[in-house]
Design a protein around this motif. Structure first.
Motif, PDB file in Angstrom:
ATOM      1  N   GLN A 175       0.836  -1.204   0.000  1.00 36.62           N
ATOM      2  CA  GLN A 175       0.000   0.000   0.000  1.00 36.62           C
ATOM      3  C   GLN A 175       0.872   1.256   0.000  1.00 36.62           C
ATOM      4  O   GLN A 175       0.548   2.248  -0.663  1.00 36.62           O
ATOM      5  N   ALA A 221       2.258   8.566   3.552  1.00 39.86           N
ATOM      6  CA  ALA A 221       1.520   9.464   2.650  1.00 39.86           C
ATOM      7  C   ALA A 221       1.942  10.914   2.858  1.00 39.86           C
ATOM      8  O   ALA A 221       2.055  11.692   1.899  1.00 39.86           O
ATOM      9  N   MET A 240       1.771   4.230  -3.488  1.00 43.57           N
ATOM     10  CA  MET A 240       1.734   5.693  -3.460  1.00 43.57           C
ATOM     11  C   MET A 240       2.858   6.320  -4.275  1.00 43.57           C
ATOM     12  O   MET A 240       2.773   7.488  -4.659  1.00 43.57           O
ATOM     13  N   THR A 241       3.910   5.566  -4.555  1.00 44.50           N
ATOM     14  CA  THR A 241       5.065   6.135  -5.260  1.00 44.50           C
ATOM     15  C   THR A 241       4.903   6.118  -6.769  1.00 44.50           C
ATOM     16  O   THR A 241       5.662   6.800  -7.475  1.00 44.50           O
TER      17      THR A 241
END
Length: 303
Positions: free
Chosen positions: A161, A257, A165-166
């Motif tokens: 997860q 995040a 995000m990257t």
């Protein structure tokens, strides 16, 4: 003048990275010294510098199973390495380099580069792999030079997860430092963690009735794969370290995040140890697009 493409690999454990440094053992310094020796060129001869350009500079302790570099050599000097060998000059150079280089550098091949080829700027993407032996994996001491060993349980679902995000075009300023005049903006194409299945070295159809099945060397390892157009300094190791903090429960997904949303360098998202990291692959476009790719990538990235 001929531009040569050199495909190579190295164990980075005893090198102070790729880039040549005074009084330190580096991959670039070792190969350039070997080039000067086999081609019989004085290192101080500015008319024949024999300087390597590499696809991706690796840090101290980082390995490469497939690295790419180029070097420009005059035709007259290149022919010196042929001697009595009945092979092409690039093949002769590869053979002579293998004979004089240290055993922790391997030359896969030397070839004449296509027109417009630049090992660094023509590259489309680089693939890095980071290998971790956590509590799930049986630690194999033979892998200590290329696998990070952790006495922790890692939650790969949480780590994936974070890795998701990257993906995309981002400023990775929380995880990397820019080169002078550069940025930490990069485009990540793929990033994920997976567990290598615990499997035997040979399949059922290859056994001869033995009672013990030798396991595959990487069985059980947690492996991070990341592909990007390019990487800023310490970027991969810092992302790995931050994912591991999330996977071990020391940090949250919200923390990760926030690091992505606010690209500010600080201590909690610094790089993890280098030995688990290997540069695995460099991809290039078709030959007729090499020059245009090199020209486009020289532009400073923006969001």
């Amino acid at each position: 003048m001929t531009r040569l493409r050199i495909d190579l690999a190295y164990d980075g454990g005893d090198f102070f990275g790729w880039a040549k440094q005074p009084d330190r053992r580096t991959v670039q310094g070792s190969i350039e010294a070997a080039l000067h020796k086999v081609l019989r060129v004085d290192d101080a001869d500015e008319s024949e510098p024999l300087r390597l350009t590499v696809a991706g500079r690796t840090d101290t302790g980082v390995h490469a199973s497939h690295q790419v570099a180029h070097v420009d050599v005059s035709d007259e000097v290149l022919q010196r390495c042929v001697g009595h060998m009945q092979v092409s000059a690039p093949d002769a150079l590869a053979r002579r380099l293998r004979a004089v280089l240290p055993k922790d550098i391997a030359i896969h091949r030397v070839s004449v580069a296509p027109d417009g080829f630049d090992a660094r700027f023509s590259a489309l993407e680089r693939t890095y792999i980071y290998r971790v032996a956590d509590r799930f994996a049986e630690v194999d001491p033979r892998l200590r030079g290329c696998v990070l060993q952790l006495d922790e349980d890692l939650d790969l679902e949480l780590m994936n997860q974070a890795a998701a995000m990257t993906i995309g075009l981002h400023d990775f300023g929380s995880f990397a430092t820019p080169n002078p005049g550069g940025t930490t903006i990069r485009e990540v194409k793929t990033a994920y963690w997976r567990r290598i299945p615990v499997t035997p070295l040979v399949g059922d159809d290859m056994t001869m009735g033995e009672a013990w099945r030798t396991p595959s060397l990487e069985s059980g390892l947690a492996v991070f794969t990341i592909v990007a157009d390019a990487f800023a300094r310490n970027m991969v190791r810092s992302l790995v370290g931050s994912c591991i903090k999330v996977g071990s429960g020391r940090k949250t997904l919200d923390w990760f995040a926030d690091k992505m949303a606010n690209p500010v360098r600080e201590g909690s998202s610094g790089p993890i140890a280098p030995q688990g990291l290997t540069l695995e692959h460099i991809a290039y476009p078709p030959d007729d697009q090499l020059a245009s790719r090199a020209e486009a990538i020289r532009a400073v990235r923006t969001l």
